[in-house]
Write a protein that holds these residues in place. Structure first.
Motif, mmCIF file in Angstrom:
data_model
loop_
_atom_site.group_PDB
_atom_site.id
_atom_site.type_symbol
_atom_site.label_atom_id
_atom_site.label_comp_id
_atom_site.label_asym_id
_atom_site.label_seq_id
_atom_site.Cartn_x
_atom_site.Cartn_y
_atom_site.Cartn_z
ATOM 1 N N SER A 159 31.599 26.997 -48.800
ATOM 2 C CA SER A 159 30.206 26.589 -48.652
ATOM 3 C C SER A 159 29.990 25.184 -49.224
ATOM 4 N N LEU A 160 30.627 24.889 -50.349
ATOM 5 C CA LEU A 160 30.550 23.552 -50.934
ATOM 6 C C LEU A 160 31.138 22.526 -49.963
ATOM 7 N N ALA A 161 32.254 22.878 -49.332
ATOM 8 C CA ALA A 161 32.883 21.966 -48.379
ATOM 9 C C ALA A 161 31.962 21.690 -47.189
ATOM 10 N N ARG A 162 31.261 22.719 -46.715
ATOM 11 C CA ARG A 162 30.309 22.501 -45.621
ATOM 12 C C ARG A 162 29.213 21.538 -46.063
ATOM 13 N N TYR A 163 28.762 21.715 -47.296
ATOM 14 C CA TYR A 163 27.710 20.842 -47.829
ATOM 15 C C TYR A 163 28.199 19.397 -47.898
ATOM 16 N N TYR A 164 29.403 19.197 -48.435
ATOM 17 C CA TYR A 164 29.969 17.847 -48.498
ATOM 18 C C TYR A 164 30.159 17.266 -47.100
ATOM 19 N N ALA A 166 28.552 17.867 -44.373
ATOM 20 C CA ALA A 166 27.268 17.481 -43.786
ATOM 21 C C ALA A 166 26.797 16.141 -44.332
ATOM 22 N N GLN A 167 27.244 15.801 -45.546
ATOM 23 C CA GLN A 167 26.889 14.519 -46.155
ATOM 24 C C GLN A 167 27.939 13.444 -45.892
ATOM 25 N N ARG A 168 28.909 13.773 -45.037
ATOM 26 C CA ARG A 168 30.009 12.862 -44.694
ATOM 27 C C ARG A 168 30.896 12.532 -45.892
ATOM 28 N N ARG A 169 30.928 13.435 -46.855
ATOM 29 C CA ARG A 169 31.829 13.288 -48.005
ATOM 30 C C ARG A 169 33.081 14.104 -47.705
ATOM 31 N N ARG A 170 33.843 13.629 -46.735
ATOM 32 C CA ARG A 170 34.920 14.457 -46.193
ATOM 33 C C ARG A 170 36.099 14.601 -47.141
ATOM 34 N N ALA A 171 36.370 13.603 -47.938
ATOM 35 C CA ALA A 171 37.453 13.739 -48.920
ATOM 36 C C ALA A 171 37.098 14.805 -49.954
ATOM 37 N N ASP A 172 35.840 14.818 -50.382
ATOM 38 C CA ASP A 172 35.391 15.841 -51.329
ATOM 39 C C ASP A 172 35.427 17.223 -50.682
ATOM 40 N N ALA A 173 35.068 17.288 -49.397
ATOM 41 C CA ALA A 173 35.101 18.567 -48.685
ATOM 42 C C ALA A 173 36.520 19.106 -48.618
ATOM 43 N N ALA A 174 37.485 18.234 -48.285
ATOM 44 C CA ALA A 174 38.885 18.657 -48.205
ATOM 45 C C ALA A 174 39.389 19.124 -49.568
ATOM 46 N N ALA A 175 39.016 18.402 -50.613
ATOM 47 C CA ALA A 175 39.454 18.783 -51.968
ATOM 48 C C ALA A 175 38.880 20.140 -52.356
ATOM 49 N N ARG A 200 40.730 19.997 -39.549
ATOM 50 C CA ARG A 200 39.842 19.026 -38.906
ATOM 51 C C ARG A 200 39.576 17.837 -39.826
ATOM 52 N N LEU A 201 39.327 18.113 -41.101
ATOM 53 C CA LEU A 201 39.048 17.039 -42.046
ATOM 54 C C LEU A 201 40.259 16.127 -42.229
#
Length: 223
Positions: A159-164, A166-175, A200-201
């Motif tokens: 869920s945190l990754a989806r949130y990141y 959506a904010q285009r924080r894709r490196a944070d989402a992958a982490a 995908r990320l």
């Protein structure tokens, strides 16, 4: 619902309701009231308002019988239903109350899921405070890790990754996904979704590096 298999959950809920009714098991009939509302909400078998109201009646019946241990879990589920119905304020009020109640009682078994529901409810507001939302998601992950509950850690991380994302924080989402997937059983339904999202990320990151290299004239290091 907590295992991610709603179809099986509904089937078992219907069986429990029938058994409790046939045997006159009052405690389980209280759970059955809640579960019947939940099943009807998931299946849209009756108007949404009626299904959610039945869930709340079931919680009240559990309280009346002194069955307090599962009430935080049931109320967290009902808050998710309220949020899905577009009533963010109601969902937040329920979750704030659950958090206060569990802090006092020490019944923290489902604390990670309650905190996750809170984070998702906060993030549902178009005017949400980003720092507050991120902290709520991170709190859910931290509690799941402290309790060593891998399934809840994965759900919170996803869920945190989806949130990141959506904010285009894709490196944070992958982490976040990499952290959530550590030592998780492949049988968990969330694993497949997390793997697809992570792929995908990583693909988007590799494409970004290729494009940056093409613009600069430097050789790409993407793999």
């Amino acid at each position: 619902d907590w295992r991610g298999d709603r179809a099986e959950g509904i089937e078992r809920a219907r069986a429990l309701i029938a058994l409790a009714r046939d045997l006159g098991m009052q405690m389980w009939r209280a759970f059955g009231t809640f579960l019947g509302g939940w099943a009807n909400w998931v299946e849209a078998a009756e108007p949404e308002e009626e299904a959610i109201a039945q869930m709340h009646r079931g919680i009240a019946e559990c309280r009346a019988q002194g069955i307090g241990f599962y009430v935080p879990l049931l109320r967290t589920i009902s808050a998710r239903a309220e949020l899905a119905a577009g009533r963010q304020a109601s969902a937040l009020a329920i979750l704030d109350d659950v958090i206060a109640e569990t802090a006092q009682s020490g019944q923290l078994v489902r604390a990670a899921e309650t905190l996750l529901a809170l984070a998702e409810s906060l993030a549902a507001d178009p005017q949400a405070n980003d720092a507050e939302c991120e902290k709520a998601f991170l709190d859910a992950v931290a509690v799941a890790e402290a309790q060593q509950t891998k399934v809840f850690r994965l759900r919170a991380s996803l869920s945190l990754a989806r949130y990141y994302d959506a904010q285009r924080r894709r490196a944070d989402a992958a982490a976040a996904l990499e952290r959530g997937l550590e030592a998780c059983s492949a049988s968990l339904p969330e694993v497949a979704e997390a793997d697809r999202m992570l792929k995908r990320l990583r693909g988007a990151a590799a494409e970004g590096r290729r494009r940056a290299a093409a613009r600069s004239g430097a050789p790409s290091t993407a793999h």
